[in-house]
Design a protein around this motif. Structure first.
Motif, PDB file in Angstrom:
ATOM      1  N   ILE A  77      -1.646  -4.172   2.371  1.00  0.00           N
ATOM      2  CA  ILE A  77      -2.805  -4.415   1.517  1.00  0.00           C
ATOM      3  C   ILE A  77      -2.764  -5.861   1.053  1.00  0.00           C
ATOM      4  O   ILE A  77      -1.766  -6.326   0.521  1.00  0.00           O
ATOM      5  CB  ILE A  77      -2.796  -3.476   0.294  1.00  0.00           C
ATOM      6  CG1 ILE A  77      -2.851  -2.030   0.746  1.00  0.00           C
ATOM      7  CG2 ILE A  77      -3.942  -3.787  -0.635  1.00  0.00           C
ATOM      8  CD1 ILE A  77      -2.738  -1.044  -0.379  1.00  0.00           C
ATOM      9  N   GLY A  78      -3.834  -6.561   1.268  1.00  0.00           N
ATOM     10  CA  GLY A  78      -3.893  -7.968   0.895  1.00  0.00           C
ATOM     11  C   GLY A  78      -4.320  -8.172  -0.547  1.00  0.00           C
ATOM     12  O   GLY A  78      -4.750  -7.240  -1.239  1.00  0.00           O
ATOM     13  N   ASN A  79      -4.179  -9.395  -0.994  1.00  0.00           N
ATOM     14  CA  ASN A  79      -4.588  -9.739  -2.360  1.00  0.00           C
ATOM     15  C   ASN A  79      -6.069  -9.469  -2.595  1.00  0.00           C
ATOM     16  O   ASN A  79      -6.457  -9.080  -3.686  1.00  0.00           O
ATOM     17  CB  ASN A  79      -4.275 -11.210  -2.653  1.00  0.00           C
ATOM     18  CG  ASN A  79      -2.790 -11.457  -2.846  1.00  0.00           C
ATOM     19  OD1 ASN A  79      -2.044 -10.528  -3.148  1.00  0.00           O
ATOM     20  ND2 ASN A  79      -2.372 -12.700  -2.672  1.00  0.00           N
ATOM     21  N   GLN A  80      -6.871  -9.684  -1.555  1.00  0.00           N
ATOM     22  CA  GLN A  80      -8.309  -9.447  -1.697  1.00  0.00           C
ATOM     23  C   GLN A  80      -8.596  -7.976  -1.966  1.00  0.00           C
ATOM     24  O   GLN A  80      -9.462  -7.638  -2.782  1.00  0.00           O
ATOM     25  CB  GLN A  80      -9.075  -9.920  -0.457  1.00  0.00           C
ATOM     26  CG  GLN A  80     -10.574  -9.877  -0.613  1.00  0.00           C
ATOM     27  CD  GLN A  80     -11.070 -10.751  -1.760  1.00  0.00           C
ATOM     28  OE1 GLN A  80     -10.629 -11.883  -1.928  1.00  0.00           O
ATOM     29  NE2 GLN A  80     -11.987 -10.219  -2.559  1.00  0.00           N
ATOM     30  N   SER A  81      -7.874  -7.089  -1.307  1.00  0.00           N
ATOM     31  CA  SER A  81      -8.063  -5.651  -1.532  1.00  0.00           C
ATOM     32  C   SER A  81      -7.695  -5.272  -2.961  1.00  0.00           C
ATOM     33  O   SER A  81      -8.381  -4.460  -3.595  1.00  0.00           O
ATOM     34  CB  SER A  81      -7.204  -4.841  -0.557  1.00  0.00           C
ATOM     35  OG  SER A  81      -7.604  -5.086   0.763  1.00  0.00           O
ATOM     36  N   ILE A  82      -6.645  -5.853  -3.475  1.00  0.00           N
ATOM     37  CA  ILE A  82      -6.237  -5.589  -4.862  1.00  0.00           C
ATOM     38  C   ILE A  82      -7.277  -6.119  -5.827  1.00  0.00           C
ATOM     39  O   ILE A  82      -7.654  -5.444  -6.794  1.00  0.00           O
ATOM     40  CB  ILE A  82      -4.835  -6.193  -5.134  1.00  0.00           C
ATOM     41  CG1 ILE A  82      -3.790  -5.462  -4.288  1.00  0.00           C
ATOM     42  CG2 ILE A  82      -4.494  -6.113  -6.612  1.00  0.00           C
ATOM     43  CD1 ILE A  82      -2.417  -6.097  -4.308  1.00  0.00           C
ATOM     44  N   LYS A  83      -7.772  -7.324  -5.567  1.00  0.00           N
ATOM     45  CA  LYS A  83      -8.816  -7.902  -6.423  1.00  0.00           C
ATOM     46  C   LYS A  83     -10.077  -7.043  -6.391  1.00  0.00           C
ATOM     47  O   LYS A  83     -10.693  -6.792  -7.425  1.00  0.00           O
ATOM     48  CB  LYS A  83      -9.142  -9.332  -5.992  1.00  0.00           C
ATOM     49  CG  LYS A  83      -8.076 -10.327  -6.337  1.00  0.00           C
ATOM     50  CD  LYS A  83      -8.456 -11.706  -5.837  1.00  0.00           C
ATOM     51  CE  LYS A  83      -7.314 -12.680  -6.036  1.00  0.00           C
ATOM     52  NZ  LYS A  83      -7.627 -14.007  -5.465  1.00  0.00           N
ATOM     53  N   ASP A  84     -10.455  -6.600  -5.190  1.00  0.00           N
ATOM     54  CA  ASP A  84     -11.640  -5.740  -5.058  1.00  0.00           C
ATOM     55  C   ASP A  84     -11.469  -4.456  -5.863  1.00  0.00           C
ATOM     56  O   ASP A  84     -12.385  -4.026  -6.575  1.00  0.00           O
ATOM     57  CB  ASP A  84     -11.906  -5.397  -3.591  1.00  0.00           C
ATOM     58  CG  ASP A  84     -12.383  -6.587  -2.773  1.00  0.00           C
ATOM     59  OD1 ASP A  84     -12.763  -7.620  -3.375  1.00  0.00           O
ATOM     60  OD2 ASP A  84     -12.352  -6.481  -1.530  1.00  0.00           O
ATOM     61  N   ALA A  85     -10.299  -3.835  -5.752  1.00  0.00           N
ATOM     62  CA  ALA A  85     -10.037  -2.596  -6.488  1.00  0.00           C
ATOM     63  C   ALA A  85     -10.105  -2.830  -8.000  1.00  0.00           C
ATOM     64  O   ALA A  85     -10.660  -2.010  -8.736  1.00  0.00           O
ATOM     65  CB  ALA A  85      -8.672  -2.032  -6.099  1.00  0.00           C
ATOM     66  N   LEU A  86      -9.562  -3.948  -8.454  1.00  0.00           N
ATOM     67  CA  LEU A  86      -9.604  -4.263  -9.895  1.00  0.00           C
ATOM     68  C   LEU A  86     -11.028  -4.522 -10.371  1.00  0.00           C
ATOM     69  O   LEU A  86     -11.430  -4.026 -11.428  1.00  0.00           O
ATOM     70  CB  LEU A  86      -8.710  -5.461 -10.208  1.00  0.00           C
ATOM     71  CG  LEU A  86      -7.215  -5.201 -10.143  1.00  0.00           C
ATOM     72  CD1 LEU A  86      -6.429  -6.497 -10.331  1.00  0.00           C
ATOM     73  CD2 LEU A  86      -6.801  -4.176 -11.186  1.00  0.00           C
ATOM     74  N   VAL A  87     -11.784  -5.291  -9.598  1.00  0.00           N
ATOM     75  CA  VAL A  87     -13.169  -5.587  -9.987  1.00  0.00           C
ATOM     76  C   VAL A  87     -13.999  -4.312 -10.041  1.00  0.00           C
ATOM     77  O   VAL A  87     -14.732  -4.056 -11.006  1.00  0.00           O
ATOM     78  CB  VAL A  87     -13.803  -6.621  -9.026  1.00  0.00           C
ATOM     79  CG1 VAL A  87     -15.309  -6.708  -9.205  1.00  0.00           C
ATOM     80  CG2 VAL A  87     -13.168  -7.992  -9.227  1.00  0.00           C
ATOM     81  N   ILE A  88     -13.875  -3.477  -9.021  1.00  0.00           N
ATOM     82  CA  ILE A  88     -14.626  -2.219  -8.991  1.00  0.00           C
ATOM     83  C   ILE A  88     -14.179  -1.307 -10.129  1.00  0.00           C
ATOM     84  O   ILE A  88     -14.995  -0.651 -10.771  1.00  0.00           O
ATOM     85  CB  ILE A  88     -14.504  -1.542  -7.608  1.00  0.00           C
ATOM     86  CG1 ILE A  88     -15.252  -2.387  -6.576  1.00  0.00           C
ATOM     87  CG2 ILE A  88     -15.032  -0.114  -7.638  1.00  0.00           C
ATOM     88  CD1 ILE A  88     -15.044  -1.972  -5.145  1.00  0.00           C
ATOM     89  N   GLY A  89     -12.882  -1.274 -10.416  1.00  0.00           N
ATOM     90  CA  GLY A  89     -12.378  -0.478 -11.536  1.00  0.00           C
ATOM     91  C   GLY A  89     -12.911  -0.955 -12.868  1.00  0.00           C
ATOM     92  O   GLY A  89     -13.325  -0.146 -13.707  1.00  0.00           O
TER      93      GLY A  89
END
Length: 146
Positions: free
Chosen positions: A4-16
């Motif tokens: 899982i890349g940093n972008q996926s983590i950022k996306d998950a945080l933003v959506i959360g």
């Protein structure tokens, strides 16, 4: 093997965060008692807060009646709750006592039912946001393996 890349983590945080803000916004703008089963959740949490695992003898009438002015009347305004007398009554609906209601019981303020409802809704918004973030993160991981 992909990770899982940093972008996926950022996306998950933003959506959360967005999920939390949307559902927390609903928590503040919807009048207490306006969701269909809020009385049962509030009664169960109230009993857990006041009586623990003992039998729940009585709750404030406002806890039981808070949503009834909205039943079958979508045009009802929140001031209909002002007509509920400040007395106690036997609980009508109690859901099964479990860890969830034990946790919700920590948000009960016996002097301010409306505040209790908003705090419980905010807690539920947080749970929803965490679950959505987790699903987005897991989905991104599955896509990386595809």
């Amino acid at each position: 093997m992909k990770t899982i890349g940093n972008q996926s983590i950022k996306d998950a945080l933003v959506i959360g965060v967005l999920t939390f803000l949307i559902s927390a916004g609903w928590a503040f703008v919807s009048p207490p008692g306006s969701s269909p089963d809020e009385d049962a959740h509030l009664t169960t949490s109230w009993c857990q807060s006041e009586y623990g695992s003992k039998s729940c003898a009585e709750v404030p009438l406002r806890v039981v009646e808070i949503g009834k002015c909205y039943f079958l009347d979508a045009d009802a305004i929140p001031t209909c709750q002002n007509e509920i007398p400040n007395t106690s009554t036997a609980p009508e609906r109690i859901l099964s006592e479990n860890l969830y209601y034990l946790t919700l019981s920590k948000f009960i303020n016996s002097q301010n039912i409306e505040q209790s409802i908003i705090l419980m809704r905010i807690f539920n918004s947080l749970i929803l946001a965490l679950i959505v973030s987790f699903i987005v993160l897991i989905s991104a991981q599955r896509m990386a393996y595809a």
